[in-house]
Motif scaffolding. Sequence first.
Motif, PDB file in Angstrom:
ATOM      1  N   ASP A  82      38.127  11.536  38.469  1.00 55.67           N
ATOM      2  CA  ASP A  82      36.961  12.378  38.782  1.00 55.67           C
ATOM      3  C   ASP A  82      37.325  13.597  39.618  1.00 55.67           C
ATOM      4  OD1 ASP A  82      35.558  11.140  41.830  1.00 55.67           O
ATOM      5  OD2 ASP A  82      37.487  10.593  40.973  1.00 55.67           O
ATOM      6  N   ASN A  83      38.574  13.680  40.075  1.00 54.95           N
ATOM      7  CA  ASN A  83      39.020  14.804  40.903  1.00 54.95           C
ATOM      8  C   ASN A  83      39.829  15.765  40.035  1.00 54.95           C
ATOM      9  OD1 ASN A  83      40.550  16.476  42.710  1.00 54.95           O
ATOM     10  ND2 ASN A  83      40.150  15.009  44.354  1.00 54.95           N
ATOM     11  N   LEU A  84      39.320  16.974  39.866  1.00 57.78           N
ATOM     12  CA  LEU A  84      39.967  17.950  38.985  1.00 57.78           C
ATOM     13  C   LEU A  84      41.385  18.267  39.436  1.00 57.78           C
ATOM     14  CD1 LEU A  84      39.325  19.507  36.419  1.00 57.78           C
ATOM     15  CD2 LEU A  84      38.519  21.404  37.836  1.00 57.78           C
ATOM     16  N   ARG A  85      41.617  18.257  40.729  1.00 54.63           N
ATOM     17  CA  ARG A  85      42.968  18.474  41.269  1.00 54.63           C
ATOM     18  C   ARG A  85      43.945  17.441  40.709  1.00 54.63           C
ATOM     19  NH1 ARG A  85      43.859  16.369  47.291  1.00 54.63           N
ATOM     20  NH2 ARG A  85      43.551  14.478  46.073  1.00 54.63           N
ATOM     21  N   ASN A  86      43.517  16.192  40.658  1.00 59.36           N
ATOM     22  CA  ASN A  86      44.374  15.121  40.161  1.00 59.36           C
ATOM     23  C   ASN A  86      44.567  15.199  38.653  1.00 59.36           C
ATOM     24  OD1 ASN A  86      44.377  14.256  42.817  1.00 59.36           O
ATOM     25  ND2 ASN A  86      42.801  12.701  42.476  1.00 59.36           N
ATOM     26  N   VAL A  87      43.529  15.644  37.960  1.00 61.09           N
ATOM     27  CA  VAL A  87      43.610  15.835  36.510  1.00 61.09           C
ATOM     28  C   VAL A  87      44.645  16.899  36.176  1.00 61.09           C
ATOM     29  CG1 VAL A  87      42.320  16.750  34.525  1.00 61.09           C
ATOM     30  CG2 VAL A  87      41.281  15.028  36.009  1.00 61.09           C
ATOM     31  N   ARG A  88      44.579  18.016  36.893  1.00 62.46           N
ATOM     32  CA  ARG A  88      45.524  19.115  36.645  1.00 62.46           C
ATOM     33  C   ARG A  88      46.961  18.675  36.919  1.00 62.46           C
ATOM     34  NH1 ARG A  88      42.070  20.729  33.955  1.00 62.46           N
ATOM     35  NH2 ARG A  88      40.567  22.382  34.414  1.00 62.46           N
TER      36      ARG A  88
END
Length: 201
Positions: free
Chosen positions: A167-173
């Motif tokens: 759910d954290n875009l930082r972690n997705v990237r």
Amino acid sequence: MIQTIIFDLGGVLIDWNPEYLYRKLFTDETEMRHFLANVCTPDWNEEQDGGRTIQEATDYLLAKHPKHEANIRAYYERWPEMLGGAIAGTVDIFKELKETGKYKFYALTNWSAETFPIALQQFDFLGWFDGVVVSGTEKDRKPFASFYQTLLNRYDVKPEESIFIDDNLRNVRAAEALGITSIAFTSPEALREELQAQELL
């Protein structure tokens, strides 16, 4: 072809939010939000996710904010009250995927090693994973590439054959930078649509 599905836990499968506790402790919403933004902050919490002990974390804040002692101590003394339960729609998706028999499942979670056993006792579906990598145990965390690499190496997972849900875009990237197809989780309904679009469900 996707062979491995990697789930984040908090905010994806488990509803965790400090506000559930602190709404009981503050009568004023603005004061509560100020406390969580300036005293028991997300950055402070992430240090426990990265391996700092609860004792060290508590002592640090008590020295810095002695007037907030009771509310600081409550963070871990009453930590289970921050758990809102399972995110049922995502757990249903996990179950459907598991029942296909097509995939391996792993959890990659930023979580204190000292509080994670509480979650293990409360959520049966954590036993469905083929492996769980907990940041506090590894003393490493998302979004650092080394933490993702720990999972890939330990379970012989190929990035190009994996999909990661967080759910954290930082972690997705960060996962995408390692060649892992990733989904930014916003709701169980949107996740289902995305998995169907990728013909995984």
